[in-house]
Scaffold this active site. Structure first.
Site, PDB file in Angstrom:
ATOM      1  N   LYS A 139      13.108  36.373  47.732  1.00 35.51           N
ATOM      2  CA  LYS A 139      12.001  36.567  46.782  1.00 35.51           C
ATOM      3  C   LYS A 139      10.662  36.147  47.367  1.00 35.51           C
ATOM      4  O   LYS A 139      10.569  35.474  48.375  1.00 35.51           O
ATOM      5  CB  LYS A 139      12.319  35.868  45.459  1.00 35.51           C
ATOM      6  CG  LYS A 139      13.339  36.690  44.655  1.00 35.51           C
ATOM      7  CD  LYS A 139      13.657  36.129  43.289  1.00 35.51           C
ATOM      8  CE  LYS A 139      14.689  37.056  42.600  1.00 35.51           C
ATOM      9  NZ  LYS A 139      15.312  36.447  41.442  1.00 35.51           N
TER      10      LYS A 139
ATOM     11  N   ARG B  78      23.120  33.863  43.695  1.00 33.82           N
ATOM     12  CA  ARG B  78      23.020  35.330  43.757  1.00 33.82           C
ATOM     13  C   ARG B  78      22.183  35.693  44.977  1.00 33.82           C
ATOM     14  O   ARG B  78      20.981  35.442  45.004  1.00 33.82           O
ATOM     15  CB  ARG B  78      22.369  35.836  42.461  1.00 33.82           C
ATOM     16  CG  ARG B  78      22.238  37.347  42.377  1.00 33.82           C
ATOM     17  CD  ARG B  78      21.545  37.733  41.075  1.00 33.82           C
ATOM     18  NE  ARG B  78      21.433  39.179  40.951  1.00 33.82           N
ATOM     19  CZ  ARG B  78      20.487  39.911  41.519  1.00 33.82           C
ATOM     20  NH1 ARG B  78      19.552  39.348  42.251  1.00 33.82           N
ATOM     21  NH2 ARG B  78      20.474  41.224  41.348  1.00 33.82           N
TER      22      ARG B  78
HETATM   23  N1  HH2 Z   1      17.065  38.483  40.104  1.00 26.49           N
HETATM   24  C1  HH2 Z   1      16.966  39.820  40.178  1.00 26.49           C
HETATM   25  C2  HH2 Z   1      17.832  40.643  39.456  1.00 26.49           C
HETATM   26  N2  HH2 Z   1      18.804  40.109  38.680  1.00 26.49           N
HETATM   27  N3  HH2 Z   1      19.927  38.213  37.822  1.00 26.49           N
HETATM   28  C3  HH2 Z   1      20.043  36.885  37.727  1.00 26.49           C
HETATM   29  N4  HH2 Z   1      21.007  36.349  36.949  1.00 26.49           N
HETATM   30  N5  HH2 Z   1      19.206  36.042  38.394  1.00 26.49           N
HETATM   31  C4  HH2 Z   1      18.204  36.504  39.194  1.00 26.49           C
HETATM   32  O1  HH2 Z   1      17.445  35.679  39.768  1.00 26.49           O
HETATM   33  C5  HH2 Z   1      18.052  37.919  39.323  1.00 26.49           C
HETATM   34  C6  HH2 Z   1      18.943  38.761  38.599  1.00 26.49           C
HETATM   35  C7  HH2 Z   1      15.906  40.430  41.049  1.00 26.49           C
HETATM   36  O2  HH2 Z   1      16.328  40.577  42.359  1.00 26.49           O
HETATM   37  P1  HH2 Z   1      16.874  41.927  43.021  1.00 26.49           P
HETATM   38  O3  HH2 Z   1      18.095  42.408  42.334  1.00 26.49           O
HETATM   39  O4  HH2 Z   1      17.035  41.681  44.459  1.00 26.49           O
HETATM   40  O5  HH2 Z   1      15.685  42.947  42.870  1.00 26.49           O
HETATM   41  P2  HH2 Z   1      15.367  44.108  41.830  1.00 26.49           P
HETATM   42  O6  HH2 Z   1      15.272  43.502  40.477  1.00 26.49           O
HETATM   43  O7  HH2 Z   1      14.065  44.672  42.334  1.00 26.49           O
HETATM   44  O8  HH2 Z   1      16.501  45.103  41.894  1.00 26.49           O
END
Ligand code: HH2
Length: 279
Positions: A221, A256
């Protein structure tokens, strides 16, 4: 790891590694890489082989500024990918805030609901988790992805996030979810500045004192880039591992991440030191 092992992790201190599979064209660090169903299935296998204890599958980006994706489109993206993820053997979580999408995923074999709105977007979500008897992850977010990074403000970020998570856990319990199936998450990067993210990671023990397993998702992030100067999210792996280790030492047990192998190795070493240091 079984679901019971995952839910018992605060007692056993076993780190649980959740591998991220984004079936999206626009996720902030891997958008488009696994949008094709065959590539997504291959990535699910790779995450499992690298040691993921959970596969977190999502079809909607929640990056700052992102727009919502409809139920039909999320289901279309997930249709071929979910069976392939389930076939890898690790429990699959479905990252969505829409109950029809979660229902579709649970029918396809998913075993955990990952709810980044903590049941606020779609009130039917909490009842769904209750009736299907599955664990639910309740995450804190300030505002919505569209506007959450527009000047987030808190008086005391750790106390406010803790109180929010306690209230959402109460709502889940009122909807019929047993307390033993609730996991909480401070929502790193969701309506938070660098300082807020650092305070929340440093304050993990206060969140863990709620009595639920704590999940953190710092993976690749922006705050890591702000600290290290790494603009390319793929170059934020070491920073991600450091954030997870810091949170683990303060009571978080579920992580995660995109880069499963790196965290698995780090946790293996950290666990061995903890274990062997005991008299
Ligand atoms: N962060 C993201 C998505 N889902 N779920 C939980 N429980 N906790 C988190 O910190 C979290 C999450 C965002 O990250 P990412 O999936 O890499 O990106 P994007 O939302 O752009 O798909």
């Amino acid at each position: 790891m079984t679901l019971d092992d995952i839910l018992a992790s605060p007692r056993t201190r076993r780190p649980v590694v959740m591998g991220i599979l984004n079936v999206t064209p626009d996720s902030f660090s891997d958008g488009g890489e696994f949008f094709d169903a065959r590539q997504a299935a291959r990535q699910a296998r790779r995450l499992a082989d690298d040691g993921a204890d959970i596969l977190d599958v999502g079809a909607e980006s929640t990056r700052p500024g992102s727009e919502r994706v409809s139920t039909d489109e999320q289901i279309r993206r997930l249709r071929d990918v979910l069976p392939a993820a389930v076939a890898c053997g690790a429990p699959v979580s479905i990252d969505t805030t829409l109950s029809p999408v979660a229902r579709f995923a649970l029918d396809a074999g998913a075993a955990i609901v990952n709810e980044v709105s903590a049941g606020r977007d779609d009130p039917a979500m909490l009842e769904l988790a209750a009736s299907r008897k599955v664990p639910i992850i309740l995450m804190h977010m300030l505002g919505e992805p569209k506007d959450m990074q527009a000047r987030p403000r808190y008086e005391n970020v750790v106390a406010e996030v803790r109180a929010f998570l306690a209230a959402r856990a109460d709502a889940a319990i009122a909807a019929g979810v047993p307390r033993e199936r609730i996991i909480v998450d401070p929502g790193i990067g969701f309506g938070k500045t660098l300082e807020h993210n650092l305070a929340l990671l440093a304050g993990t023990a206060e969140l863990a004192s709620l009595g639920f397993p704590v999940l953190v998702g710092p993976s690749r992030k922006r705050f890591i880039g702000e600290l290290t100067g790494q603009d390319d999210p793929h170059q934020r792996v070491a920073g991600t591992v450091a954030a997870c280790l810091a949170a683990w030492s303060r009571g978080a047990t579920i992580f995660r991440v995109h880069d499963v192998r790196a965290l698995r190795d780090a946790m293996t070493v950290a666990e061995a030191i903890g274990r062997d240091a005991e008299p």
